[in-house]
Scaffold this active site. Structure first.
Site, PDB file in Angstrom:
ATOM      1  N   ASP A   5     -13.012  21.629  24.211  1.00 59.48           N
ATOM      2  CA  ASP A   5     -11.776  22.050  23.549  1.00 59.48           C
ATOM      3  C   ASP A   5     -10.701  20.835  23.519  1.00 59.48           C
ATOM      4  OD1 ASP A   5      -8.912  22.948  23.605  1.00 59.48           O
ATOM      5  OD2 ASP A   5      -9.604  25.065  24.345  1.00 59.48           O
ATOM      6  N   HIS A   6     -10.587  20.392  22.490  1.00 59.67           N
ATOM      7  CA  HIS A   6     -10.028  19.009  22.159  1.00 59.67           C
ATOM      8  C   HIS A   6      -8.531  19.028  22.727  1.00 59.67           C
ATOM      9  CE1 HIS A   6      -8.104  20.587  18.381  1.00 59.67           C
ATOM     10  NE2 HIS A   6      -7.495  19.709  18.431  1.00 59.67           N
ATOM     11  N   HIS A  13      -7.283  26.801  22.715  1.00 60.98           N
ATOM     12  CA  HIS A  13      -6.281  25.764  23.022  1.00 60.98           C
ATOM     13  C   HIS A  13      -5.011  26.544  23.864  1.00 60.98           C
ATOM     14  CE1 HIS A  13      -8.711  23.724  20.207  1.00 60.98           C
ATOM     15  NE2 HIS A  13      -8.331  23.966  19.196  1.00 60.98           N
TER      16      HIS A  13
HETATM   17  C1  BG6 Z   1      -8.435  23.139  15.683  1.00 69.47           C
HETATM   18  C2  BG6 Z   1      -8.464  24.521  14.795  1.00 69.47           C
HETATM   19  O1  BG6 Z   1      -9.372  23.642  16.797  1.00 69.47           O
HETATM   20  O2  BG6 Z   1      -7.220  22.779  16.004  1.00 69.47           O
HETATM   21  C3  BG6 Z   1      -7.552  24.113  13.713  1.00 69.47           C
HETATM   22  O3  BG6 Z   1      -9.808  24.857  14.436  1.00 69.47           O
HETATM   23  C4  BG6 Z   1      -6.239  23.395  13.914  1.00 69.47           C
HETATM   24  O4  BG6 Z   1      -7.460  25.087  12.857  1.00 69.47           O
HETATM   25  C5  BG6 Z   1      -6.272  22.354  15.175  1.00 69.47           C
HETATM   26  O5  BG6 Z   1      -5.497  22.959  12.679  1.00 69.47           O
HETATM   27  C6  BG6 Z   1      -5.043  21.993  15.625  1.00 69.47           C
HETATM   28  O6  BG6 Z   1      -5.368  20.593  16.325  1.00 69.47           O
HETATM   29  P1  BG6 Z   1      -4.297  19.648  16.622  1.00 69.47           P
HETATM   30  O7  BG6 Z   1      -4.746  18.727  17.609  1.00 69.47           O
HETATM   31  O8  BG6 Z   1      -3.851  19.239  15.292  1.00 69.47           O
HETATM   32  O9  BG6 Z   1      -3.070  20.328  17.106  1.00 69.47           O
END
Ligand code: BG6
Length: 507
Positions: free
Chosen positions: A194-195, A257
């Protein structure tokens, strides 16, 4: 005097953070994620001298590229970084290899095994392998199966699998996928990404809470009246309609997230800074979390979809006009909801979650609003005194701020709200690593702390099941409300908070 406990495990983890010789195998190497995130993150690790010299990346996809073609493709995205340090790139790119592999063809996976043995000999990678499944979700299960059938996951100490999101599309599919994956290898070999957990500021939620004594005593229902967790984006669906149409904001952002941010904000302190202790507490709090009205979920959730907006100079398309989107699509690009956590710490405190695309600002934050002072001794310059708020800014302008009342200058005794602020940028100067840098390093180190365990994923899906079922079975009960692009979402989301006499924060 009490001496703080130094956790021996923590010391151990700190001392041993050296990646052992290994080969990172990326499936889906011709895809977006590989050249936009993964290879740049690996190059960054290389430049920071955090990769061992016995290291290799093996890109795998169906395209019949050669090693050299793979290196050239990766160089296109990294052009600017390569110009800054051409020598580093020369050395790093000599460690990039490519093998055409179709994970559905057993013979390809057998060949892959032989290629990996060749790389072990060439790069001295000692048979340590991290397999990164950056492929379409329908291949996560078959991919693990193919690797396991070829014997490539046999050694739990030398082989790991990293799996991208989304992990399942509801509770039962996530459970089935967990069972399949766990039939192929041990849970300790599985790293579900989960990044958001790779973001410095998301990790900082834990440090703020548990490295300071001032927050924890008031981090509960006695002092906190509500919590807002927001992740708003200004971008639309971009070129991802194919995926997004069947996902929507609930599956794309909330289940993973947003829920991880909720878990870190609300969990109990773990006994140790140890992966399982942390993940146990996260799973526990997710098990205690419920939609505010499980029987009538439409009362506690609002879905929205962006309509057109912008201005004459920069008009913005509505979601239904985006390429690849069904003109009558009911996929949500916005979700707001209210949940409760049924435990001693949080009983009765509403947690509001909101996320959406094409909103007014790009920001992710956690806002804790404290209860009002029991007696109002002073008039406030702004009408009534504002509640104290602690705002954890996840992005951009990473940091934290605290809002409180002070005496307004002058002869009277009026109060006025002010802010105290901490900014990562000002305090540390250097930008923090991209989430993938941290996560790739941790996966190769075998440190699962920032990865989602099987029970956490299932608990998160279970939490949203009443909503997913409603959308599936009686969608009209949870309609998508249109909102103009670059605004803060549908008015119905404001009404959700108004019922508790609250407002969304609009920084
Ligand atoms: C991803 C989603 O996991 O997270 C995207 O699939 C989203 O739709 C993105 O834009 C948002 O990540 P961050 O790091 O830009 O907030």
């Amino acid at each position: 005097m009490n001496t703080p406990i130094t956790n021996p495990l923590r010391v151990g983890l700190r001392q041993e953070r050296v990646i052992s010789p290994q080969c990172l195998v990326i499936f889906g190497a011709s895809g977006d994620l590989t050249h936009r995130k993964l290879v740049p993150a690996l190059f960054e690790l290389y430049k920071q001298r955090r990769l061992p010299s016995e290291f290799a990346v093996l890109g795998c996809a169906r395209r019949p590229w050669t090693d050299n073609e793979f290196r050239l493709k990766m160089a296109i995205t990294l052009k600017e970084k390569i110009e800054e340090s051409p020598l580093d790139w020369e050395e790093f790119s000599s460690k990039l290899f490519y093998e055409p592999v179709d994970l559905q063809k057993p013979e390809d996976v057998v060949n892959l095994g032989q290629r990996l043995e060749g790389i072990d000999r060439l790069q001295a990678t000692h048979g340590n392998r991290t397999f990164y499944l950056s492929v379409a979700p329908k291949f996560y299960g078959p991919g693990c199966k193919a690797l396991s059938s070829a014997g490539l996951l046999n050694d739990p100490k030398r082989s790991r699998v990293v799996i991208e999101k989304p992990f399942g599309r509801d509770y039962s599919s996530a459970r089935a996928l967990n069972q399949l994956v766990q039939g192929c290898c041990q849970e300790s070999q599985v790293f579900r990404i989960d990044h958001y957990l790779g973001k410095e500021t998301v990790q900082n939620i834990l440090v703020m809470r548990f490295a300071n004594t001032i927050f924890e005593p008031i981090w509960n229902r006695n002092y906190i009246s509500s919590v807002q967790i927001t992740s708003s984006e200004t971008v639309g669906v971009e070129d991802r309609a194919g995926y997004y149409e069947s996902s929507g904001a609930l599956r794309d952002m909330v289940q993973n997230h947003m829920t991880q941010m909720l878990a870190l904000t609300a969990m109990e302190p773990p006994g140790h800074f140890d992966p399982e202790a942390i993940r146990n507490e996260k799973a526990k709090v997710l098990h205690a979390t419920r939609l505010a009205d499980e029987l009538k979920p439409w009362n506690c959730c609002v879905r929205g979809q962006y309509a057109k907006g912008g201005n004459q100079k920069n008009p913005l398309r509505g979601y239904r006009e985006e390429p690849g989107v069904d003109p009558s699509s009911t996929t949500e690009t916005y979700v707001a909801m209210k949940v409760f956590i049924n435990n001693w710490r949080w009983q009765g405190v509403p947690f509001f979650i909101r996320t959406g695309k094409r909103l007014a600002k790009r920001l992710s934050e956690v806002v804790l609003t404290f209860r009002e002072a029991p007696v109002h001794l002073f008039d406030s310059a702004g009408g009534s005194p504002t509640s104290n708020q602690l705002i954890l800014r996840i992005q951009p302008n990473e940091g934290a701020e605290f809002k409180f009342e002070v005496k307004s200058p002058g002869s009277g005794m009026k109060s006025r709200p002010v802010e105290m602020e901490f900014s990562y940028d000002q305090s540390f100067g250097e930008p923090s690593d991209e989430g993938y840098v941290r996560l790739l390093a941790d996966a190769m180190l075998g440190d699962p702390t920032l990865f989602t365990r099987s029970d956490e994923v299932e608990a998160a899906w279970r939490l949203y099941t009443p909503l997913l079922e409603l959308i599936e079975d009686v969608p009209w009960q949870l309609p998508v409300h249109q909102y103009e692009s670059r605004t803060w979402g549908p008015a119905e989301a404001d009404a959700l908070l108004a019922r508790d006499r609250l407002l969304w924060r609009r920084p």
